[in-house]
Design a protein around this motif. Structure first.
Motif, short mmCIF file in Angstrom:
data_model
loop_
_atom_site.label_atom_id
_atom_site.label_comp_id
_atom_site.label_asym_id
_atom_site.label_seq_id
_atom_site.Cartn_x
_atom_site.Cartn_y
_atom_site.Cartn_z
N UNK A 113 20.19 -9.91 10.72
CA UNK A 113 21.30 -10.80 11.05
C UNK A 113 22.65 -10.25 10.60
N UNK A 114 22.65 -9.30 9.67
CA UNK A 114 23.93 -8.68 9.29
C UNK A 114 24.46 -7.80 10.41
N UNK A 115 23.57 -7.41 11.34
CA UNK A 115 23.99 -6.59 12.47
C UNK A 115 24.58 -7.41 13.60
N UNK A 116 24.45 -8.72 13.55
CA UNK A 116 25.03 -9.59 14.58
C UNK A 116 24.17 -10.81 14.84
N UNK A 117 24.69 -11.69 15.70
CA UNK A 117 24.02 -12.92 16.05
C UNK A 117 22.80 -12.63 16.92
N UNK A 118 21.70 -13.32 16.62
CA UNK A 118 20.46 -13.15 17.39
C UNK A 118 19.87 -14.51 17.71
N UNK A 127 16.38 -16.81 18.47
CA UNK A 127 15.11 -16.87 17.74
C UNK A 127 14.13 -15.80 18.22
N UNK A 128 13.93 -15.69 19.52
CA UNK A 128 12.99 -14.71 20.07
C UNK A 128 13.40 -13.28 19.77
N UNK A 129 14.71 -13.01 19.90
CA UNK A 129 15.22 -11.66 19.59
C UNK A 129 14.98 -11.32 18.13
N UNK A 130 15.22 -12.29 17.27
CA UNK A 130 15.02 -12.08 15.85
C UNK A 130 13.55 -11.83 15.54
N UNK A 131 12.67 -12.58 16.19
CA UNK A 131 11.24 -12.39 15.99
C UNK A 131 10.79 -10.99 16.40
N UNK A 132 11.31 -10.50 17.53
CA UNK A 132 10.96 -9.14 17.96
C UNK A 132 11.54 -8.09 17.03
N UNK A 133 12.74 -8.33 16.53
CA UNK A 133 13.38 -7.37 15.63
C UNK A 133 12.66 -7.29 14.29
N UNK A 134 12.23 -8.43 13.78
CA UNK A 134 11.57 -8.47 12.48
C UNK A 134 10.19 -7.83 12.55
N UNK A 135 9.45 -8.09 13.60
CA UNK A 135 8.14 -7.47 13.75
C UNK A 135 7.00 -8.44 13.65
N UNK A 136 6.00 -8.11 12.88
CA UNK A 136 4.72 -8.85 12.83
C UNK A 136 4.81 -10.14 12.03
N UNK A 137 5.74 -11.01 12.39
CA UNK A 137 5.85 -12.30 11.74
C UNK A 137 5.53 -13.38 12.77
#
Length: 86
Positions: free
Chosen positions: A37-42, A44-54
């Motif tokens: 999130x420090x890289x910009x607004x995301x 929910x789905x984008x954040x889930x893909x970025x974070x990985x296996x959560x």
């Protein structure tokens, strides 16, 4: 902000600032979420893909806790389909 803080944060604040940091960011995925999130607004789905296996359930819980602690801002747009950004 005192009225928003979780009980664990209130107790940690009485002890030391490091305890507050550990209480706020000590969740299983919280540091990874904050990093993305420090890289910009995301969304929910984008954040889930970025974070990985959560799982979505764990991601939602971690985001709710970060929001309650004042670390993450959640913006809900009234549209169909629903749009939520962090």
């Amino acid at each position: 902000m005192d009225s928003v803080m979780r009980e664990a944060i209130k107790k940690a604040a009485e002890v030391c600032p490091v305890e507050v940091a550990v209480a706020v960011l000590g969740g299983s995925w919280k540091m990874t979420i904050v990093k993305h999130l420090t890289e910009g607004t995301l969304r929910f789905g984008e954040l889930g893909r970025a974070v990985g296996a959560v799982s979505p359930r764990v991601l939602a819980r971690q985001l709710r806790e970060l929001e309650a602690d004042g670390i993450v801002l959640r913006t809900v747009y009234s549209q169909v389909p629903p749009k939520v950004e962090y």
